[in-house]
Design an enzyme around this catalytic site. Structure first.
Site, PDB file in Angstrom:
ATOM      1  N   ASP A   1      32.258  -9.485   3.387  1.00 58.73           N
ATOM      2  CA  ASP A   1      32.395 -10.857   2.908  1.00 58.73           C
ATOM      3  C   ASP A   1      31.591 -11.029   1.618  1.00 58.73           C
ATOM      4  OD1 ASP A   1      32.780 -13.503   2.582  1.00 58.73           O
ATOM      5  OD2 ASP A   1      31.983 -14.121   4.543  1.00 58.73           O
TER       6      ASP A   1
ATOM      7  N   HIS B   1      31.754 -13.761   0.012  1.00 59.87           N
ATOM      8  CA  HIS B   1      31.365 -15.165   0.137  1.00 59.87           C
ATOM      9  C   HIS B   1      31.417 -15.889  -1.195  1.00 59.87           C
ATOM     10  CE1 HIS B   1      29.227 -18.255   2.659  1.00 59.87           C
ATOM     11  NE2 HIS B   1      29.963 -17.635   3.552  1.00 59.87           N
TER      12      HIS B   1
ATOM     13  N   GLU C   1      36.347  -9.976   1.287  1.00 59.53           N
ATOM     14  CA  GLU C   1      36.636 -11.392   1.507  1.00 59.53           C
ATOM     15  C   GLU C   1      36.057 -12.271   0.400  1.00 59.53           C
ATOM     16  OE1 GLU C   1      35.831 -12.422   5.500  1.00 59.53           O
ATOM     17  OE2 GLU C   1      35.293 -14.492   5.084  1.00 59.53           O
TER      18      GLU C   1
ATOM     19  N   GLU D   1      39.264 -19.513   3.790  1.00 56.92           N
ATOM     20  CA  GLU D   1      38.543 -20.341   4.752  1.00 56.92           C
ATOM     21  C   GLU D   1      38.316 -21.763   4.254  1.00 56.92           C
ATOM     22  OE1 GLU D   1      35.140 -17.573   4.327  1.00 56.92           O
ATOM     23  OE2 GLU D   1      33.904 -19.357   4.520  1.00 56.92           O
TER      24      GLU D   1
ATOM     25  N   HIS E   1      39.474 -17.618   9.984  1.00 55.20           N
ATOM     26  CA  HIS E   1      38.037 -17.797   9.869  1.00 55.20           C
ATOM     27  C   HIS E   1      37.564 -18.704  11.001  1.00 55.20           C
ATOM     28  CE1 HIS E   1      34.472 -20.025   8.262  1.00 55.20           C
ATOM     29  NE2 HIS E   1      34.146 -18.838   7.769  1.00 55.20           N
TER      30      HIS E   1
END
Lengths: 362, 444
Positions: free
Chosen positions: B246, B248, B272, B298, B348
């Site tokens: 991730d 993020h 991700e 997400e 998610h």
């Protein structure tokens, strides 16, 4: 641990009955799906081959009727066979939960469904007569075929002939009626474009299958150069083709074939069309059980606009449809079909009609 | 009580208007004196559908902010409970990190859409909440709609007497839904221990992150550290466990591309959010230049929110969250849209347990499901104990790498208001604020 199978949902037997209308020779196949507890669900598809029927009989073993999505995994049968099975499975889920299929699927999203009568006829006279007959039966929207042309790319002739036909059906139908112009996918791109341009200010509901679906660039041009809405989809095999049309700005009305996709796959196609603000008008040229499926579908999606249904000109064909599934299913009131209210598809199927109208060789 | 009689009959005997606040009693709209105000307000949607609906009516809507120990302080759970005239209740979740108060208020703004209405037509309610909000849903409205949508699905399943996955056409696998945990280890030694635990438990996948915060162009030191970090994950967890990483959205497209280029040989399950979500073309630029599958979504709301990602075939995996995207209705439509472009779904979920349990029903029925998040760890944490205390079963704990399917009607759990009382709402808390060395604002 997985729960044991519920005998009221566990599928054990599948039978197919190929039927044919006496006058129109329109044929369709009714599927009868039985669960271990003896509950019966009905589906309809355009046709099913013996090998597909055997494959489905194997596939349903050990599965519940509620697995209408996951049952497709690894199954390679014709889309039509899967469509019929899908409808029969949903009929069973609705009967098990004592709710109409549209409630099972998150509806109702509406309380009735606008109807579109498909009109056939080789001449203006025949088309006008069929429109008048359908109008008298309550229809207010009509799918009018573009006149046959023997000189492709001589657009002026075709535009004039089409204008004459539309003028005649408009005056025969009277005020408050609407029309879809049906190209049936066999016009040249040039002729289709000329027609789309000629009728930009005629406020047709849309121009259906103006050119072959495979000609995506022609489809985009026709939709890009004219404001006449265009519909495609009768020949589209899967949701990806609709996505291609949508992202090419080539489509205003998605027209998935109920006999090819069933309820579940058309719900998926509708979800693809929704973020493009595009309406759904399923194609349907089958029998009354599929009409019941179409009504349940219409009431479970937000972007439904109108449901095409066959309008059999011959009295004996109409009698057959009523014998099979009752009068109410295909009854038109002021241009609208009414939603079934009973559990499942909400239609009582009369099996005695199967033997009466069984399709025979020749 | 036999609840069957509430269904599939003609004409409800309980007209919506007889219950207080029902749509039939709503005054004519007069929010705007301009000529664009709606010309007619009747029949309202709910009334118009009464004849083809069920006889169940929503009688009350309650919201709950819930703060439990051990959970990130920015995300007290936001729950909604819908009560009905036949005694059944539906629960849903709209937890939104850093914005609990806003979502609780927004759910209450939808009260009059629901009180007196039939809970069955979830699609109709979804459309009304989305369309009649006028301002298209962002994360706050999206999370509020999500909570209500989940509660409606819970009710629908309970009214019909089946778990929701059966209304969605599943299950794909009666044993459950494949999931992954957080790889809560950094050193090679810890990772090797985690691998042993995973093998013993049958866990097949983990997710890790990047070790720092990144400016839009980065130094050799930071980039090398990031690459080494992920290489260590692979070395420690071995070749047979799937690893997602991730980013993020901590990285810019430029920095992400440089890092992922060197991660390509590690055969990651995905990278991700390699950049922030507002700019689809920027993410496409990353995807074009690397081979590792890209996942994102997400923070996106409704199928409208993922349309551009799908139509431009930017990513391989979409990760919309049942608590923000618009509940199961929103998530199902995203999945259908993604499937038309052969994109997989890895929903998610890093908030409370209701949205996660709801997600399982959808995961179990869609054809393009890949794997489900839960933000849990191989060793149970405090939150897992609290959830088991609430539901009476170990919610979102995997067995042989899969979350078992809740098999009771609806979303498959019972929850009481009493159970939540111990965990009083401690108020909204913002998400963490992080800054670079020079004091400038950093993404995390």
């Amino acid at each position: 641990m997985p729960a044991p199978l519920n005998p009221q949902l566990e599928m054990v037997a599948l039978d197919a009955f190929a039927l044919r209308e006496p006058a129109s020779k329109r044929s369709y196949t009714v599927l009868r799906l039985r669960t271990r507890s003896g509950a019966i669900g009905y589906g309809e598809c355009s046709r099913i081959t013996p090998s597909d029927l055997s494959a489905l009989r194997v596939a349903i073993q050990g599965k519940e009727a509620s697995s209408f999505e996951s049952i497709r995994r690894g199954l390679s049968v014709t889309p039509s066979a899967l469509a019929g099975l899908d409808i029969a499975m949903l009929d069973l889920v609705g009967k098990f939960t004592k709710a109409p299929v549209y409630q099972v699927l998150g509806g109702p999203t509406r309380n009735q469904a606008r109807a579109l009568a498909r009109i056939d006829g080789d001449t203006d006279e025949a088309v006008v007569a069929a429109v008048s007959q359908a109008r008298a039966a309550g229809h207010k929207a009509f799918l009018i075929p573009v006149p046959a042309t023997h000189s492709p790319n001589h657009s002026a002739t075709l535009v004039n002939a089409t204008r004459q036909r539309l003028d005649r059906v408009r005056s025969a139908a009277g005020a408050g009626c609407d029309f879809v112009l049906a190209g049936a996918g066999n016009l040249t791109a040039g002729d289709a474009s000329s027609l789309a341009a000629a009728f930009e200010r005629s406020h047709l509901l849309w121009f259906d299958e103006p050119c072959p679906l495979s000609n995506l660039s022609a489809a985009s041009r026709i939709a890009g150069e004219n404001v006449t809405p265009v519909g495609f989809g009768r020949f589209a095999a899967d949701a990806g083709i609709f996505l291609d049309l949508l992202r090419s700005d080539a489509i205003d009305v998605v027209r998935p074939d109920l006999g090819r996709h069933g309820i579940t796959r058309i719900r998926r196609i509708s979800a693809v069309a929704e973020p493009y603000y595009v309406a759904v008008a399923p194609f349907h040229d089958g029998g009354p059980i599929a009409t019941a499926a179409a009504l349940n579908l219409a009431a479970s999606i937000p972007n439904f606009f109108i449901q095409q249904i066959p309008y059999p000109a011959a009295e004996q064909d109409r009698r057959m449809r009523a014998r099979l599934a009752g009068d109410a299913t295909e009854e038109i009131k002021d241009g609208f079909l009414q939603l079934p209210r009973g559990p499942g598809l909400g239609v009582s199927v009369n099996e005695a009609a199967f033997t009466e109208y069984l399709e025979r060789e020749g | 009580m036999n609840r069957r009689h509430f269904l599939s009959g003609a004409g409800g005997t309980l007209a919506a208007g007889r219950l207080s606040g029902g749509p039939a009693r709503r005054p004519a709209l007069s929010f705007c004196d301009c000529s664009l105000a709606p010309q007619a307000t009747t029949p309202t949607g709910a009334d118009a559908l009464a004849a083809v609906g069920s006889k169940v009516r929503i009688t009350n809507l309650k919201t709950f902010g819930v703060t439990i120990p051990g959970a990130p302080p920015d995300r007290p759970y936001v729950f909604v409970k819908l009560e009905t005239n036949d005694g059944l209740v539906g629960w849903g979740e709209g937890t939104l990190e850093g914005k609990a108060g806003a979502v609780l208020a927004c759910i209450n703004d939808f009260r009059e859409f629901l009180i007196g209405a039939d809970p069955m037509p979830v699609e109709h309610h979804w459309q009304s909440m989305y369309v009649h909000s006028f301002y298209r849903a962002g994360p706050v409205i999206g999370s509020a709609i999500s909570a209500i949508d989940q509660a409606l699905w819970d009710l629908r399943g309970k009214i019909l007497g089946v778990p929701v996955y059966k209304l969605l056409g599943g299950p794909n696998d009666p044993d459950g839904v494949r999931g992954y945990y957080v790889a809560n280890a950094r050193t090679l030694e810890d990772l090797k221990r985690l691998r042993e635990t995973a093998t013993a438990q049958g866990i097949t996948a983990f997710k890790g992150g990047l070790p720092s915060y990144y400016e839009w162009i980065e130094t050799n030191e930071k980039i090398t550290e990031a690459i080494r970090h992920v290489q260590t994950l692979r070395e420690g967890l071995g070749p047979d466990i799937d690893i997602a990483v991730d980013f993020h959205a901590k990285t810019s497209p430029s920095v992400a591309s440089v890092i992922i280029k060197e991660l390509d040989p590690l055969n990651l399950l995905w990278v991700e959010e390699p950049c922030p979500p507002e700019n689809v073309r920027a993410m496409a630029r990353i995807a074009r230049r690397v081979n590792t599958p890209i996942a994102t979504g997400e923070r996106l709301v409704a199928s409208y929110g993922v349309r551009e990602l799908v139509e431009q075939s930017v990513v391989d995996i979409i990760q919309t969250d049942a608590n923000h995207v618009g509940g199961l209705t929103g998530l199902w439509k995203v999945a259908a849209l993604a499937n038309a472009s052969s994109i997989s779904m890895a929903p998610h979920a890093c908030e409370g347990p209701i949205g996660m349990l709801a997600s399982l029903h959808l995961d179990a029925s869609i054809p393009n499901f890949l794997i489900q998040e839960c933000c849990g760890q191989a060793v149970p944490q405090i939150r897992d104990k609290v959830w088991e205390e609430w539901f009476g079963f170990p919610a979102m704990r995997m067995v042989k790498g899969k979350y078992p399917l809740p098999d009771k009607p609806g979303l498959g759990f019972e929850l009481t208001e009493d159970a939540l009382k111990k965990y009083q709402f401690a108020g909204s808390r913002p998400m963490a604020r992080v800054f670079h060395k020079d004091g400038s604002v950093a993404e995390w």
